[in-house]
Design a protein around this motif. Sequence first.
Motif, PDB file in Angstrom:
ATOM      1  N   MET A 234       0.817  -1.217   0.000  1.00 28.15           N
ATOM      2  CA  MET A 234       0.000   0.000   0.000  1.00 28.15           C
ATOM      3  C   MET A 234       0.850   1.265   0.000  1.00 28.15           C
ATOM      4  SD  MET A 234      -3.240  -0.797   2.506  1.00 28.15           S
ATOM      5  CE  MET A 234      -2.277  -0.679   4.009  1.00 28.15           C
ATOM      6  N   LYS A 235       2.076   1.166   0.477  1.00 26.60           N
ATOM      7  CA  LYS A 235       2.897   2.354   0.662  1.00 26.60           C
ATOM      8  C   LYS A 235       3.147   3.085  -0.650  1.00 26.60           C
ATOM      9  CE  LYS A 235       5.175   4.989   3.509  1.00 26.60           C
ATOM     10  NZ  LYS A 235       4.476   5.758   4.538  1.00 26.60           N
ATOM     11  N   ASN A 236       3.097   2.386  -1.764  1.00 26.93           N
ATOM     12  CA  ASN A 236       3.358   3.019  -3.051  1.00 26.93           C
ATOM     13  C   ASN A 236       2.093   3.490  -3.749  1.00 26.93           C
ATOM     14  OD1 ASN A 236       6.176   2.633  -2.924  1.00 26.93           O
ATOM     15  ND2 ASN A 236       5.928   0.506  -3.558  1.00 26.93           N
ATOM     16  N   GLU A 237       0.956   3.435  -3.056  1.00 28.36           N
ATOM     17  CA  GLU A 237      -0.314   3.778  -3.694  1.00 28.36           C
ATOM     18  C   GLU A 237      -0.910   5.061  -3.117  1.00 28.36           C
ATOM     19  OE1 GLU A 237      -2.880   0.571  -5.042  1.00 28.36           O
ATOM     20  OE2 GLU A 237      -1.664  -0.805  -3.857  1.00 28.36           O
ATOM     21  N   LYS A 238      -1.987   5.494  -3.759  1.00 27.64           N
ATOM     22  CA  LYS A 238      -2.654   6.747  -3.422  1.00 27.64           C
ATOM     23  C   LYS A 238      -3.998   6.463  -2.756  1.00 27.64           C
ATOM     24  CE  LYS A 238      -3.742  11.152  -5.709  1.00 27.64           C
ATOM     25  NZ  LYS A 238      -3.666  11.862  -7.016  1.00 27.64           N
ATOM     26  N   ALA A 239      -4.372   7.292  -1.780  1.00 27.41           N
ATOM     27  CA  ALA A 239      -5.603   7.060  -1.032  1.00 27.41           C
ATOM     28  C   ALA A 239      -6.385   8.351  -0.853  1.00 27.41           C
ATOM     29  CB  ALA A 239      -5.283   6.454   0.328  1.00 27.41           C
ATOM     30  N   VAL A 240      -7.691   8.190  -0.657  1.00 31.02           N
ATOM     31  CA  VAL A 240      -8.583   9.310  -0.354  1.00 31.02           C
ATOM     32  C   VAL A 240      -9.228   9.051   1.002  1.00 31.02           C
ATOM     33  CG1 VAL A 240     -10.714  10.504  -0.990  1.00 31.02           C
ATOM     34  CG2 VAL A 240      -9.052   9.877  -2.761  1.00 31.02           C
ATOM     35  N   VAL A 241      -9.124  10.025   1.889  1.00 33.86           N
ATOM     36  CA  VAL A 241      -9.742   9.934   3.212  1.00 33.86           C
ATOM     37  C   VAL A 241     -11.031  10.742   3.209  1.00 33.86           C
ATOM     38  CG1 VAL A 241      -9.494  10.426   5.679  1.00 33.86           C
ATOM     39  CG2 VAL A 241      -7.510   9.668   4.351  1.00 33.86           C
ATOM     40  N   VAL A 242     -12.137  10.094   3.599  1.00 34.68           N
ATOM     41  CA  VAL A 242     -13.395  10.819   3.815  1.00 34.68           C
ATOM     42  C   VAL A 242     -13.213  11.583   5.121  1.00 34.68           C
ATOM     43  CG1 VAL A 242     -15.864  10.605   4.201  1.00 34.68           C
ATOM     44  CG2 VAL A 242     -14.722   9.082   2.573  1.00 34.68           C
ATOM     45  N   PHE A 243     -13.192  12.914   5.034  1.00 30.76           N
ATOM     46  CA  PHE A 243     -12.632  13.724   6.113  1.00 30.76           C
ATOM     47  C   PHE A 243     -13.592  14.797   6.608  1.00 30.76           C
ATOM     48  CE2 PHE A 243      -9.397  16.987   7.514  1.00 30.76           C
ATOM     49  CZ  PHE A 243      -8.992  16.270   8.628  1.00 30.76           C
ATOM     50  N   SER A 244     -13.789  14.834   7.931  1.00 27.59           N
ATOM     51  CA  SER A 244     -14.673  15.832   8.519  1.00 27.59           C
ATOM     52  C   SER A 244     -13.952  16.781   9.462  1.00 27.59           C
ATOM     53  CB  SER A 244     -15.797  15.133   9.299  1.00 27.59           C
ATOM     54  OG  SER A 244     -15.263  14.506  10.465  1.00 27.59           O
ATOM     55  N   GLY A 245     -12.703  16.467   9.812  1.00 27.23           N
ATOM     56  CA  GLY A 245     -11.991  17.277  10.787  1.00 27.23           C
ATOM     57  C   GLY A 245     -12.268  16.870  12.219  1.00 27.23           C
ATOM     58  N   GLY A 246     -12.990  15.754  12.409  1.00 29.94           N
ATOM     59  CA  GLY A 246     -13.267  15.250  13.745  1.00 29.94           C
ATOM     60  C   GLY A 246     -12.205  14.272  14.220  1.00 29.94           C
ATOM     61  N   GLN A 247     -12.378  13.771  15.429  1.00 27.60           N
ATOM     62  CA  GLN A 247     -11.409  12.844  16.015  1.00 27.60           C
ATOM     63  C   GLN A 247     -11.180  11.626  15.138  1.00 27.60           C
ATOM     64  OE1 GLN A 247     -12.749  10.963  19.627  1.00 27.60           O
ATOM     65  NE2 GLN A 247     -10.980   9.598  19.731  1.00 27.60           N
ATOM     66  N   ASP A 248     -12.257  10.982  14.719  1.00 22.38           N
ATOM     67  CA  ASP A 248     -12.128   9.713  14.005  1.00 22.38           C
ATOM     68  C   ASP A 248     -11.473   9.887  12.641  1.00 22.38           C
ATOM     69  OD1 ASP A 248     -13.321   8.493  16.164  1.00 22.38           O
ATOM     70  OD2 ASP A 248     -15.305   8.391  15.252  1.00 22.38           O
ATOM     71  N   SER A 249     -11.967  10.831  11.853  1.00 27.15           N
ATOM     72  CA  SER A 249     -11.424  10.976  10.503  1.00 27.15           C
ATOM     73  C   SER A 249      -9.999  11.525  10.535  1.00 27.15           C
ATOM     74  CB  SER A 249     -12.328  11.855   9.632  1.00 27.15           C
ATOM     75  OG  SER A 249     -12.383  13.178  10.099  1.00 27.15           O
ATOM     76  N   THR A 250      -9.659  12.327  11.538  1.00 27.61           N
ATOM     77  CA  THR A 250      -8.295  12.829  11.642  1.00 27.61           C
ATOM     78  C   THR A 250      -7.342  11.706  12.034  1.00 27.61           C
ATOM     79  OG1 THR A 250      -9.118  15.029  12.236  1.00 27.61           O
ATOM     80  CG2 THR A 250      -6.803  14.565  12.716  1.00 27.61           C
ATOM     81  N   THR A 251      -7.772  10.839  12.927  1.00 28.34           N
ATOM     82  CA  THR A 251      -6.966   9.665  13.253  1.00 28.34           C
ATOM     83  C   THR A 251      -6.770   8.809  12.007  1.00 28.34           C
ATOM     84  OG1 THR A 251      -7.801   9.665  15.538  1.00 28.34           O
ATOM     85  CG2 THR A 251      -6.793   7.631  14.748  1.00 28.34           C
ATOM     86  N   CYS A 252      -7.819   8.659  11.215  1.00 29.09           N
ATOM     87  CA  CYS A 252      -7.710   7.912   9.960  1.00 29.09           C
ATOM     88  C   CYS A 252      -6.757   8.595   8.983  1.00 29.09           C
ATOM     89  CB  CYS A 252      -9.084   7.758   9.309  1.00 29.09           C
ATOM     90  SG  CYS A 252     -10.140   6.544  10.112  1.00 29.09           S
ATOM     91  N   LEU A 253      -6.735   9.920   8.992  1.00 27.92           N
ATOM     92  CA  LEU A 253      -5.825  10.651   8.113  1.00 27.92           C
ATOM     93  C   LEU A 253      -4.372  10.355   8.493  1.00 27.92           C
ATOM     94  CD1 LEU A 253      -5.120  12.640   5.918  1.00 27.92           C
ATOM     95  CD2 LEU A 253      -5.669  14.518   7.495  1.00 27.92           C
ATOM     96  N   PHE A 254      -4.064  10.374   9.783  1.00 28.01           N
ATOM     97  CA  PHE A 254      -2.712  10.038  10.215  1.00 28.01           C
ATOM     98  C   PHE A 254      -2.374   8.586   9.861  1.00 28.01           C
ATOM     99  CE2 PHE A 254      -2.933  13.883  12.803  1.00 28.01           C
ATOM    100  CZ  PHE A 254      -1.619  14.329  12.756  1.00 28.01           C
ATOM    101  N   TRP A 255      -3.360   7.692   9.985  1.00 26.75           N
ATOM    102  CA  TRP A 255      -3.160   6.285   9.620  1.00 26.75           C
ATOM    103  C   TRP A 255      -2.849   6.178   8.120  1.00 26.75           C
ATOM    104  CZ3 TRP A 255      -5.648   2.959   6.243  1.00 26.75           C
ATOM    105  CH2 TRP A 255      -5.372   1.593   6.393  1.00 26.75           C
ATOM    106  N   ALA A 256      -3.575   6.936   7.324  1.00 29.30           N
ATOM    107  CA  ALA A 256      -3.366   6.909   5.871  1.00 29.30           C
ATOM    108  C   ALA A 256      -1.990   7.462   5.506  1.00 29.30           C
ATOM    109  CB  ALA A 256      -4.463   7.710   5.178  1.00 29.30           C
ATOM    110  N   LEU A 257      -1.581   8.532   6.163  1.00 30.61           N
ATOM    111  CA  LEU A 257      -0.273   9.121   5.872  1.00 30.61           C
ATOM    112  C   LEU A 257       0.857   8.141   6.179  1.00 30.61           C
ATOM    113  CD1 LEU A 257      -0.902  12.727   7.236  1.00 30.61           C
ATOM    114  CD2 LEU A 257      -0.427  12.108   4.856  1.00 30.61           C
ATOM    115  N   LYS A 258       0.626   7.275   7.134  1.00 34.17           N
ATOM    116  CA  LYS A 258       1.628   6.262   7.472  1.00 34.17           C
ATOM    117  C   LYS A 258       1.646   5.133   6.454  1.00 34.17           C
ATOM    118  CE  LYS A 258       2.907   2.967  11.113  1.00 34.17           C
ATOM    119  NZ  LYS A 258       2.554   2.430  12.466  1.00 34.17           N
ATOM    120  N   ASN A 259       0.523   4.851   5.838  1.00 34.45           N
ATOM    121  CA  ASN A 259       0.390   3.641   5.035  1.00 34.45           C
ATOM    122  C   ASN A 259       0.362   3.849   3.523  1.00 34.45           C
ATOM    123  OD1 ASN A 259      -0.072   1.173   6.921  1.00 34.45           O
ATOM    124  ND2 ASN A 259      -1.307   2.805   7.839  1.00 34.45           N
ATOM    125  N   PHE A 260       0.261   5.119   3.061  1.00 33.51           N
ATOM    126  CA  PHE A 260       0.148   5.358   1.627  1.00 33.51           C
ATOM    127  C   PHE A 260       1.145   6.417   1.163  1.00 33.51           C
ATOM    128  CE2 PHE A 260      -3.896   3.587   2.922  1.00 33.51           C
ATOM    129  CZ  PHE A 260      -4.109   2.631   1.933  1.00 33.51           C
TER     130      PHE A 260
END
Length: 221
Positions: A1-27
Amino acid sequence: MKNEKAVVVFSGGQDSTTCLFWALKNFREVATVTFDYGQRHSDEIECARKIAEELGVSFKVLDMNLINQLSANALTRDDIEVTEVDGELPSTFVPGRNHLFLSFAAVYADAIGARHLITGVSETDFSGYPDCRDNFIKSLNVTLNLAMDGNFVIHTPLMWLDKSEVWELADELAALDFVQSKTLTCYNGVPSTGCRECPACVLRNEGLAAYQARKTAGAAK
């Protein structure tokens, strides 16, 4: 996954921001997509924009105000009280929201050459919302690929985590202070710890307290 591109459904809340950090680590590359669906507080969108800018990811807002033409709920109407009654869907439930958001996120992902979609839904702390369940996500993943002849993968890093475990994940991603201070989860539009009274704030703050207690107990052993 590290070499691929991802889209985060993002609201600026706790959950989606945590997911954003997770995505930045993995993509390799991460984009965010935010939805303006007439939510009570436009501050939510501005909060998401600021976080995306600070973390250096692209930010796209899609107009989904058509939802307000179809249903009435406490997230889009000031005159509807935020309530939760056992055995009933909360008044904050927006019918079809995650279905529509993920479908449009897939169209956006296809346009920018991404096949991974990340969303912060959870079946553990889902307040009874049917479109936060794992079987719905898996079903929609199949449907999107059939509808668009695609190869999308929907990731749900929080699916089996309670709120204290979401805080733990943020801590593991070195993002605990960021998520705690810069996100907006409150139904009344108050950032960080919020109003401390609405169901979203109670869930968020109780989860943080539980994680901090567990972390302190672990450090004391």
